[in-house]
Design a protein around this motif. Structure first.
Motif, PDB file in Angstrom:
ATOM      1  N   THR A 164       0.858  -1.078  -0.012  1.00 13.80           N
ATOM      2  CA  THR A 164      -0.104  -0.340   0.166  1.00 13.80           C
ATOM      3  C   THR A 164       0.837   1.287  -0.306  1.00 13.80           C
ATOM      4  OG1 THR A 164      -1.378  -1.098   0.616  1.00 13.80           O
ATOM      5  CG2 THR A 164      -2.237   1.274   1.431  1.00 13.80           C
TER       6      THR A 164
ATOM      7  N   LYS B 161      -2.530   2.849  -2.853  1.00 13.52           N
ATOM      8  CA  LYS B 161      -3.186   1.760  -4.110  1.00 13.52           C
ATOM      9  C   LYS B 161      -2.719  -0.156  -3.432  1.00 13.52           C
ATOM     10  CE  LYS B 161      -5.721   4.002  -6.678  1.00 13.52           C
ATOM     11  NZ  LYS B 161      -6.023   4.308  -7.891  1.00 13.52           N
TER      12      LYS B 161
ATOM     13  N   SER C  88       0.360  -2.611  -4.139  1.00  9.72           N
ATOM     14  CA  SER C  88       0.994  -2.101  -5.898  1.00  9.72           C
ATOM     15  C   SER C  88       1.356  -3.690  -5.965  1.00  9.72           C
ATOM     16  CB  SER C  88       2.638  -1.569  -5.363  1.00  9.72           C
ATOM     17  OG  SER C  88       3.843  -2.218  -6.189  1.00  9.72           O
TER      18      SER C  88
END
Length: 141
Positions: free
Chosen positions: A84, A90, A92
């Motif tokens: 994250t 988000k 990865s």
């Protein structure tokens, strides 16, 4: 046989263990630290050189946020926090981006254990954060 000087009887148990400010591992009292035990903050020269920075703080915050989102009694892997942070919020998917963050994520988890915010588990059982090796999971306390 010549008389020998009696050895000093120091009580290591009288000195409480501390937590390293960088890696979160337990620091146990040593004779060489006798004079300045109150000033000892790091377990090694490597930890003294790598004091927690902004990325370490972000990893701690991410771990706590992910655990709160997941809910009570649920666990996360430290790799989720590393992925994250590497993916700017988000997950990865690129391993080269998040893999270098794995040891800092584990260190952040150990610091959170020392702050009594989370528990590190293996096989569903709480383990000592300083000595845990292999795959671990993180759970809210």
């Amino acid at each position: 046989m010549p008389d020998r000087k009696p050895r000093s009887q120091h009580n290591a148990g009288a000195h409480p263990d501390k937590t390293c400010a960088a890696c979160g591992r337990t620091i146990t009292w040593r004779k060489k630290w006798e004079r300045d035990w109150d000033n000892v903050k790091f377990c090694s020269d490597a930890c003294r050189a790598h004091k927690p920075g902004a990325q370490d703080k972000l990893l701690e915050e991410t771990i706590l946020r992910l655990l709160h989102e997941r809910g009570a009694g649920k666990t996360i892997c430290p790799s989720e926090a590393a992925r994250t942070v590497a993916g700017d919020g988000k997950l990865s998917g690129n391993r080269e981006d998040w893999e270098p963050l794995m040891e800092p994520a584990r260190a952040a988890a150990r610091r959170l254990v020392a702050a009594e915010k989370i528990v590190i588990t293996q096989g569903g059982h709480a383990v000592d954060a300083s000595t845990a090796k292999g795959a671990i999971r993180l759970r809210l306390r």
